[in-house]
Scaffold this active site. Structure first.
Site, PDB file in Angstrom:
ATOM      1  CB  SER A 157      -0.922   0.008   1.224  1.00 30.89           C
ATOM      2  OG  SER A 157      -0.169   0.123   2.416  1.00 30.89           O
ATOM      3  CB  ILE A 158       0.167   4.680  -1.266  1.00 29.61           C
ATOM      4  CG1 ILE A 158       0.168   4.323  -2.759  1.00 29.61           C
ATOM      5  CG2 ILE A 158       0.750   6.077  -1.062  1.00 29.61           C
ATOM      6  CD1 ILE A 158      -0.688   5.245  -3.615  1.00 29.61           C
ATOM      7  CG  ASP A 203     -15.085  -0.222  10.890  1.00 31.07           C
ATOM      8  OD1 ASP A 203     -15.245   0.657  10.012  1.00 31.07           O
ATOM      9  OD2 ASP A 203     -15.768  -1.264  10.926  1.00 31.07           O
ATOM     10  CE1 TYR A 239     -10.143   5.471  -8.608  1.00 30.79           C
ATOM     11  CE2 TYR A 239     -11.026   7.697  -8.598  1.00 30.79           C
ATOM     12  CZ  TYR A 239     -10.253   6.718  -8.021  1.00 30.79           C
ATOM     13  OH  TYR A 239      -9.591   6.980  -6.850  1.00 30.79           O
ATOM     14  CE  LYS A 278      -9.454   8.335  -3.579  1.00 32.32           C
ATOM     15  NZ  LYS A 278      -8.699   8.250  -2.304  1.00 32.32           N
TER      16      LYS A 278
END
Length: 293
Positions: free
Chosen positions: A55-56, A102, A193, A200
């Site tokens: 992951s980033i 979470d 997307y 986003k």
């Protein structure tokens, strides 16, 4: 950047402020230390959430650790905690804490803030690295997005930043840096997307509003718009392999980026070299976003 005494006098004579002189001195100190310089020494930074070593978020954690940061690392649930514990050996020092959160559960967000307060007292940085949409929402057309998929994507991918900044607001030290991860699909249509692009876009708007709300406390909020990176999460997007190839062919640099380049920008945004930057979306995409064709 090394200034001679004559050059320094010329700068002063030109009427530049004391503040700029102090910034120049800080830059000289960093450069003079060479390999011993660390940009984040003593800074306490929370990164939520880390899913796996590809992951980033994990690349950011490793880069910040290398620059001297004391880390608090978040995970979603017990299964994810096991994944995180397996890779902690890649860090030069153990995190201050591993904290479950979470983000769909307000009680867990509150508990995370309390846990951070207990181990760190305050935060100099917060990295928000969470996004999710149901698989079918990334395969079918956007027109077919269900109400449930829309709500889930916006909740986890965008609202979670708002909720966590609110919970952490009393923990943020002056000059604290908040950042999140976004993508060009928030600005332009990217096939498949879909609802994540809408989420986003909401995230980027939230960055601007949070920058305004937290600015009086001298807390900065920014987003990094990364080009496509081959993570496990990205592979859930239909046609991702083709997307990567198209992106690499069309960037000015004629290549794709890697997660370490995103991590380097995250280090910069968390450091004292970026104290005048807030409310921005910084593209780390090899220049893809500037191209018209």
């Amino acid at each position: 950047m090394i200034w001679s005494e004559g050059e320094r006098l010329n700068i002063v004579e030109l009427g530049l402020t004391k503040g700029l002189s102090e910034k120049v001195s800080s830059l000289e100190i960093v450069e003079s230390k060479g390999d011993d310089a660390v940009l984040l020494k003593g800074k306490k930074i929370a990164i939520f959430n880390i899913a796996n070593k590809r992951s980033i978020a994990w690349s950011i954690a490793r880069a910040m650790d290398a620059q001297g940061a004391d880390l608090i690392l978040g995970y979603q649930n017990e299964r994810m905690k096991g994944n995180l514990e397996k890779i902690l050996g890649d860090l030069s020092r153990q995190p201050l804490a591993l904290v479950q959160c979470d983000v769909t559960n307000d009680a867990e967000i509150t508990a995370a803030a309390e846990a951070i307060k207990g181990v760190a007292g305050s935060l100099d940085g917060f990295v928000h690295a969470m996004a999710y949409a149901p698989k079918e929402a990334l395969q079918n057309s956007y027109l077919e997005t269900s109400r449930e998929a829309f709500a889930v994507a916006l909740d986890i991918s965008a609202y979670s930043l708002v909720a966590m900044c609110n919970a952490f607001s009393e923990l943020f030290a002056p000059q604290a840096s908040v950042m999140t991860l976004t993508y060009f699909g928030a600005e332009k249509v990217v096939p498949n997307y879909n609802v994540m692009g809408v989420a986003k876009a909401a995230l980027e708007a939230s960055v601007r509003y949070l920058a305004s709300d937290l600015g009086p406390k001298q807390v900065r909020v920014n987003a990094i718009s990364a080009g496509p990176v081959n993570t496990l999460a990205a592979r859930g997007i239909s046609g991702f392999t083709e997307m990567m190839k198209l992106h690499g062919d069309k960037t000015p640099l004629k290549r794709n980026i890697d997660s370490e380049e995103v991590a380097g920008t995250a280090v910069f945004l968390s450091s004292d070299l970026s104290t005048g930057i807030t409310g921005e979306v910084i593209h780390v995409d090899a220049g893809y976003n500037i191209m018209g064709m």
